[in-house]
Enzyme design. Sequence first.
Site, PDB file in Angstrom:
ATOM      1  CB  THR A 202      -0.868  -0.014   1.278  1.00 35.10           C
ATOM      2  OG1 THR A 202      -1.804  -1.080   1.157  1.00 35.10           O
ATOM      3  CG2 THR A 202      -1.600   1.301   1.505  1.00 35.10           C
ATOM      4  NE  ARG A 230     -10.044  -6.215   3.337  1.00 39.24           N
ATOM      5  CZ  ARG A 230      -8.967  -5.449   3.387  1.00 39.24           C
ATOM      6  NH1 ARG A 230      -8.629  -4.698   2.367  1.00 39.24           N
ATOM      7  NH2 ARG A 230      -8.225  -5.430   4.469  1.00 39.24           N
ATOM      8  N   GLY A 232     -10.992  -2.266   2.802  1.00 35.66           N
ATOM      9  CA  GLY A 232     -10.054  -2.154   3.921  1.00 35.66           C
ATOM     10  C   GLY A 232     -10.085  -0.781   4.553  1.00 35.66           C
ATOM     11  CG  ASP A 233      -6.540   0.409   6.592  1.00 37.77           C
ATOM     12  OD1 ASP A 233      -6.419  -0.516   5.759  1.00 37.77           O
ATOM     13  OD2 ASP A 233      -5.580   1.094   6.982  1.00 37.77           O
ATOM     14  CB  THR A 253       0.579   0.524   5.154  1.00 37.90           C
ATOM     15  OG1 THR A 253       0.668  -0.749   4.499  1.00 37.90           O
ATOM     16  CG2 THR A 253       1.873   0.782   5.914  1.00 37.90           C
ATOM     17  N   GLY A 254      -1.289  -1.750   6.594  1.00 36.89           N
ATOM     18  CA  GLY A 254      -1.309  -2.961   7.421  1.00 36.89           C
ATOM     19  C   GLY A 254      -2.618  -3.693   7.238  1.00 36.89           C
ATOM     20  N   GLY A 256      -6.023  -4.080   7.272  1.00 40.03           N
ATOM     21  CA  GLY A 256      -7.015  -3.033   7.353  1.00 40.03           C
ATOM     22  C   GLY A 256      -8.110  -3.254   8.373  1.00 40.03           C
TER      23      GLY A 256
HETATM   24  N1  ASP Z   1      -4.315  -1.535   4.670  1.00 40.92           N
HETATM   25  C1  ASP Z   1      -4.497  -2.204   3.405  1.00 40.92           C
HETATM   26  C2  ASP Z   1      -5.824  -2.914   3.431  1.00 40.92           C
HETATM   27  O1  ASP Z   1      -6.155  -3.545   4.420  1.00 40.92           O
HETATM   28  C3  ASP Z   1      -3.417  -3.186   3.077  1.00 40.92           C
HETATM   29  C4  ASP Z   1      -2.001  -2.752   3.377  1.00 40.92           C
HETATM   30  O2  ASP Z   1      -1.778  -1.649   3.826  1.00 40.92           O
HETATM   31  O3  ASP Z   1      -1.068  -3.538   3.131  1.00 40.92           O
HETATM   32  O4  ASP Z   1      -6.520  -2.895   2.446  1.00 40.92           O
END
Ligand code: ASP
Length: 335
Positions: A202, A230, A232-233, A253-254, A256
């Site tokens: 991301t 789906r 995400g965040d 990032t992570g 979500g």
């Molecule tokens: N945060 C992103 C999501 O969950 C993915 C990521 O940041 O790697 O869609």
Amino acid sequence: MISRLIIAATACLAVTACGQEKTPSPVEPGVTIVIHGGAGALAPGRYTPEEEAEYKAKLTEALDAGYAILENGGAALDAIEAAIVIMEDSPLFNAGKGAVFTREGRNELDSSIMDGASLNVGAAAGVTTVKNPIKLARAIMEQSNHVMFARDGAETFAQRQGLELVEPDYFYTEGRWNAYRRALESEREKSGAASSEFKFGTVGAVALDAGGNLAAGTSTGGITLKRYGRVGDSPIIGAGTFADNKSCAVSATGQGEYFIRLTIARDICAQVEYGGKSLTDAADDVINHRLTGLGGEGGVIVLGPDGVYAMVFNTAGMFRGVKNGEITEVAIYGE
Ligand code: ASP
């Protein structure tokens, strides 16, 4: 779980030299851009020296493009958009070209942007034909009466705004397709979730301009093997993105789902605004205590109205970089 806290101010010259627990000293306001390209299982040795150089060159290109705008008196919003577009167009990152694949083998992109001066926001979810989702988020913020569009409606809005549309297979890259195949395979073998190996990339940016305005933006393909519909965040204001001139600008990032549950980006800025915390302490609390405590993984970049910034992650590494009047630094691992 590995805990990383990389904090700095404009007075702190080297990102990697700014150790844990160091409190940033007050600095003169200064234009700054901070970017990330995803957090995850990024331990030394993960990439060849050539691959590392390629990632660092692209991060530097994004920083330079954003900073050039700031240096010429341009707006933080323009700077983050320019930096994010460069990373979206690069197959190296999980945003735009090079996005990860859904369970059905599609690329579905999410993005958001926030203006710290006006608290205006724009976000898009699940788009499949918009070349630069960050431009769509900005158009939604500036050209519509709404703050978020999803899927077909978002595509229609993008088309009406004259944004560049592409065939869905534009986003395909062989590397991401192979990762998708391996993720499916490993899921079949282990009957479990795909490993975090398949998840990062991301992109996001936060910037402070000469007018003292903050902005934040985030763009992603989401998570490999994500289910139909789906979200995400990254397109959720307060979770993956937040900016307020009174406190800070954040891009996350992570995983979500955890970032939404903890409203990570807003929580960091709320701790600064209402709790009187330094942004580094707030980011440390949210990532290394709240997120880690819930079992989530990821990281954030944070920038304050005084130019102090933090890059905090509880994963092995995070693609990241910062540029201000004194330094240009990029890094991948948790050194
Ligand atoms: N945060 C992103 C999501 O969950 C993915 C990521 O940041 O790697 O869609």
